[in-house]
Design a protein around this motif. Sequence first.
Motif, PDB file in Angstrom:
ATOM      1  N   LEU A 262       0.820  -1.200   0.000  1.00  0.00           N
ATOM      2  CA  LEU A 262       0.000   0.000   0.000  1.00  0.00           C
ATOM      3  C   LEU A 262       0.858   1.255   0.000  1.00  0.00           C
ATOM      4  CD1 LEU A 262      -2.628  -0.948   2.753  1.00  0.00           C
ATOM      5  CD2 LEU A 262      -2.574  -1.619   0.356  1.00  0.00           C
ATOM      6  N   GLN A 263       0.307   2.312  -0.543  1.00  0.00           N
ATOM      7  CA  GLN A 263       0.898   3.629  -0.446  1.00  0.00           C
ATOM      8  C   GLN A 263      -0.225   4.641  -0.576  1.00  0.00           C
ATOM      9  OE1 GLN A 263       3.178   2.763  -4.258  1.00  0.00           O
ATOM     10  NE2 GLN A 263       2.892   4.956  -4.484  1.00  0.00           N
ATOM     11  N   HIS A 264       0.125   5.907  -0.481  1.00  0.00           N
ATOM     12  CA  HIS A 264      -0.898   6.937  -0.485  1.00  0.00           C
ATOM     13  C   HIS A 264      -1.690   6.902  -1.794  1.00  0.00           C
ATOM     14  CE1 HIS A 264      -1.839  11.393   0.677  1.00  0.00           C
ATOM     15  NE2 HIS A 264      -2.852  10.579   0.889  1.00  0.00           N
ATOM     16  N   TYR A 265      -2.974   6.613  -1.701  1.00  0.00           N
ATOM     17  CA  TYR A 265      -3.926   6.609  -2.810  1.00  0.00           C
ATOM     18  C   TYR A 265      -3.813   5.402  -3.750  1.00  0.00           C
ATOM     19  CZ  TYR A 265      -4.702  11.567  -1.648  1.00  0.00           C
ATOM     20  OH  TYR A 265      -4.993  12.737  -1.021  1.00  0.00           O
ATOM     21  N   PHE A 266      -2.736   4.628  -3.709  1.00  0.00           N
ATOM     22  CA  PHE A 266      -2.531   3.575  -4.703  1.00  0.00           C
ATOM     23  C   PHE A 266      -2.142   2.270  -4.037  1.00  0.00           C
ATOM     24  CE2 PHE A 266      -1.448   7.682  -6.624  1.00  0.00           C
ATOM     25  CZ  PHE A 266      -2.339   7.697  -7.692  1.00  0.00           C
ATOM     26  N   VAL A 267      -2.340   1.165  -4.779  1.00  0.00           N
ATOM     27  CA  VAL A 267      -2.056  -0.151  -4.213  1.00  0.00           C
ATOM     28  C   VAL A 267      -1.706  -1.126  -5.329  1.00  0.00           C
ATOM     29  CG1 VAL A 267      -4.514  -0.785  -4.280  1.00  0.00           C
ATOM     30  CG2 VAL A 267      -2.968  -2.004  -2.760  1.00  0.00           C
ATOM     31  N   SER A 268      -0.765  -1.996  -5.045  1.00  0.00           N
ATOM     32  CA  SER A 268      -0.493  -3.153  -5.894  1.00  0.00           C
ATOM     33  C   SER A 268      -0.810  -4.392  -5.064  1.00  0.00           C
ATOM     34  CB  SER A 268       0.967  -3.162  -6.370  1.00  0.00           C
ATOM     35  OG  SER A 268       1.853  -3.067  -5.279  1.00  0.00           O
ATOM     36  N   ALA A 269      -1.466  -5.373  -5.661  1.00  0.00           N
ATOM     37  CA  ALA A 269      -1.912  -6.535  -4.884  1.00  0.00           C
ATOM     38  C   ALA A 269      -1.969  -7.780  -5.759  1.00  0.00           C
ATOM     39  CB  ALA A 269      -3.291  -6.273  -4.275  1.00  0.00           C
ATOM     40  N   TRP A 270      -1.483  -8.892  -5.204  1.00  0.00           N
ATOM     41  CA  TRP A 270      -1.675 -10.198  -5.816  1.00  0.00           C
ATOM     42  C   TRP A 270      -2.908 -10.831  -5.185  1.00  0.00           C
ATOM     43  CZ3 TRP A 270       0.029 -12.131 -10.111  1.00  0.00           C
ATOM     44  CH2 TRP A 270       1.279 -11.772 -10.612  1.00  0.00           C
ATOM     45  N   ILE A 271      -3.854 -11.207  -6.031  1.00  0.00           N
ATOM     46  CA  ILE A 271      -5.085 -11.858  -5.575  1.00  0.00           C
ATOM     47  C   ILE A 271      -4.944 -13.343  -5.862  1.00  0.00           C
ATOM     48  CG2 ILE A 271      -7.592 -11.955  -5.819  1.00  0.00           C
ATOM     49  CD1 ILE A 271      -7.346  -9.035  -6.977  1.00  0.00           C
ATOM     50  N   ALA A 272      -4.828 -14.135  -4.802  1.00  0.00           N
ATOM     51  CA  ALA A 272      -4.584 -15.569  -4.939  1.00  0.00           C
ATOM     52  C   ALA A 272      -5.832 -16.279  -5.483  1.00  0.00           C
ATOM     53  CB  ALA A 272      -4.185 -16.156  -3.588  1.00  0.00           C
ATOM     54  N   PRO A 273      -5.674 -17.487  -6.034  1.00  0.00           N
ATOM     55  CA  PRO A 273      -6.836 -18.236  -6.543  1.00  0.00           C
ATOM     56  C   PRO A 273      -7.917 -18.375  -5.476  1.00  0.00           C
ATOM     57  CG  PRO A 273      -4.795 -19.301  -7.209  1.00  0.00           C
ATOM     58  CD  PRO A 273      -4.404 -18.198  -6.278  1.00  0.00           C
ATOM     59  N   GLU A 274      -9.143 -18.026  -5.828  1.00  0.00           N
ATOM     60  CA  GLU A 274     -10.212 -17.899  -4.835  1.00  0.00           C
ATOM     61  C   GLU A 274     -10.600 -19.214  -4.180  1.00  0.00           C
ATOM     62  OE1 GLU A 274     -13.486 -15.934  -6.621  1.00  0.00           O
ATOM     63  OE2 GLU A 274     -12.418 -14.044  -6.951  1.00  0.00           O
ATOM     64  N   GLN A 275     -10.654 -20.283  -4.908  1.00  0.00           N
ATOM     65  CA  GLN A 275     -11.158 -21.546  -4.378  1.00  0.00           C
ATOM     66  C   GLN A 275     -10.049 -22.470  -3.889  1.00  0.00           C
ATOM     67  OE1 GLN A 275     -14.429 -21.702  -4.074  1.00  0.00           O
ATOM     68  NE2 GLN A 275     -14.606 -19.738  -5.173  1.00  0.00           N
ATOM     69  N   GLU A 276      -8.848 -21.973  -3.758  1.00  0.00           N
ATOM     70  CA  GLU A 276      -7.710 -22.805  -3.362  1.00  0.00           C
ATOM     71  C   GLU A 276      -7.239 -22.448  -1.955  1.00  0.00           C
ATOM     72  OE1 GLU A 276      -6.728 -25.218  -5.152  1.00  0.00           O
ATOM     73  OE2 GLU A 276      -7.534 -24.770  -7.141  1.00  0.00           O
ATOM     74  N   GLN A 277      -6.553 -23.413  -1.327  1.00  0.00           N
ATOM     75  CA  GLN A 277      -5.905 -23.165  -0.053  1.00  0.00           C
ATOM     76  C   GLN A 277      -4.503 -22.623  -0.322  1.00  0.00           C
ATOM     77  OE1 GLN A 277      -7.040 -23.441   3.199  1.00  0.00           O
ATOM     78  NE2 GLN A 277      -9.076 -23.717   2.280  1.00  0.00           N
ATOM     79  N   ASN A 278      -4.315 -21.364  -0.075  1.00  0.00           N
ATOM     80  CA  ASN A 278      -3.060 -20.690  -0.396  1.00  0.00           C
ATOM     81  C   ASN A 278      -2.266 -20.366   0.864  1.00  0.00           C
ATOM     82  OD1 ASN A 278      -3.783 -20.288  -3.332  1.00  0.00           O
ATOM     83  ND2 ASN A 278      -5.417 -19.085  -2.390  1.00  0.00           N
ATOM     84  N   GLN A 279      -0.972 -20.274   0.698  1.00  0.00           N
ATOM     85  CA  GLN A 279      -0.103 -19.876   1.796  1.00  0.00           C
ATOM     86  C   GLN A 279       0.380 -18.451   1.567  1.00  0.00           C
ATOM     87  OE1 GLN A 279       3.573 -22.027   2.134  1.00  0.00           O
ATOM     88  NE2 GLN A 279       4.313 -20.800   3.856  1.00  0.00           N
TER      89      GLN A 279
END
Length: 553
Positions: A262-279
């Motif tokens: 996160l930073q002011h006003y902006f964000v970069s994000a990895w969205i993991a597979p929704e139906q999987e068990q992720n670490q």
Amino acid sequence: MESQRNILVIALLLVSFLIWQQWQTDKAPQPETAQQSSQTSIGDDSFVPEADLADGEVPTDVAPTASRRLVTITTDTLQLTIDTRGGDVVRGELLEHDDELNSDDKFVLLSNGANFVNVAQSGLIGRDGPDGSASGRPVYHTEQTSYQLADGQDSLTVPLTFTNDQGVTFTKTFTFTRNEHVVNVAYHIDNQSAEPVQAQLYGQLKQSEVNPNEEGGNMLMASAYRGPAYSTSETRYTKYDFKSVREANLNQTTEGGWVSMLQHYFVSAWIAPEQEQNQLYSRSLNNQGQAIIGFKAPLVTVAPGEEQTVSAKLWLGPKLQDEMAAAAENLDLTVDYGWLWFIAQPLFKLLNFLQSFVVNWGLAIVLTTFVVRGIMYPLTKAQYTSMAKMRMLQPKLVALRERHGDDRQKMSQGMMELYKKEKVNPLGGCLPILVQMPIFISLYWVLMESVELRHAPFFLWIDDLSVRDPYFVLPILMGASMFMIQKMSPTTVTDPMQQKVMQFMPIIFTFFFLWFPAGLTLYWLVSNVVTITQQWYIFRQLEKKGLHSKAAS
């Protein structure tokens, strides 16, 4: 004047709170920067070689048959630079947002410079993953070095291919959609070897802990949070700052989830597979002054002659709440309104609704002030009625003090009996102020966190409501309005020192507001104007009933 004292006390508490927040931000020790190394650990059993290619640099240490290069991708919202070694996003510009007000340069979200690193990496690790091999990360092949989303084209796909020595082809495909900030990153595994292939998808964000170009908050304005954050099925939104990364490695298993920087006003994000068990994990690169937060998806096995695709999503963009909520559950919570979010979110929705009609965010703030003060009018009326009644009781209170002298217990009992008999609430004058301050703090965070207000003009010299008034006109007008309120409010204060403190209060407030965002100062100024109008009207009604005139006399 009682209300003026209440405002002063609460304002001092507010300023102390903001200073404390800034101190909390600044007191953490800053790590020393160091030279970059060639490898980055992402887990206990595997390493991902570092993407150490600086912006614009053409590598010379790779064999001509596997020439490493940079690929530029341009859409209507993004311009990304991808390093074919590993297929990492090493630069990202947001084409809809200027770097500075009225600047021709676009805002750079991701970069891989010499002094600051902020990149989005992904790959396949595991026994047969190309990113987990001892020979280093794969160098992908692309047909072009430049791709662009054409007019009338709704989506754009950019494939990168790599075939290992066993004949397994890995195709890493970036898919872009018009008007969106979500990039789909898919890995297609085509196993034409004689053995099964085991691989594990990962995505991570790596960022330098110290940004030499970053502007911190001033004495009264807290800095916006910059650093890692994540979400799990059990924890909707958690900041995991650089200090936390240094102290302990994050290790959370969740269905779905996301990790972000996160930073002011902006964000970069990895969205993991929704139906999987992720670490979800984090790592601190102490010798480089960098931190990593990422996810690892479950291991997949592709039988000989079979094919399989695994994918994740990458958000690169501003903190647009509706779009982020559609992209991933709870991603919109990165618009962090703090502990008063339950007030700030409705305030932003009201602002956004009004702005859709009046177009101008400054006018939306003015209208929001009218709505808020209109809702609070019954409390305001009760406040001034209570003030008038309290003034009427002053002679009786003085008589009680003379009668009981230093006997505080009898004095307190006498006061309570008097308040009960006269049906006066001594705290009635404080309630509207106590209600107003959370709204004020909430609007402060709305202006700090809502990217819609970044570079939003009002009129004339106010060309950015999210920063202070460059000529301090609004703070001065706000101080003048406070002075008018002070003059309109009859006082019962007899102590000369207290009277001087009250007289200087508009000046003190003006000094406080010099550093506040222009939008926040505009809200307080309009609120004061409404207060003056309401006070005049309420006192006029009380005078008709004879209450205010008696109190004043």
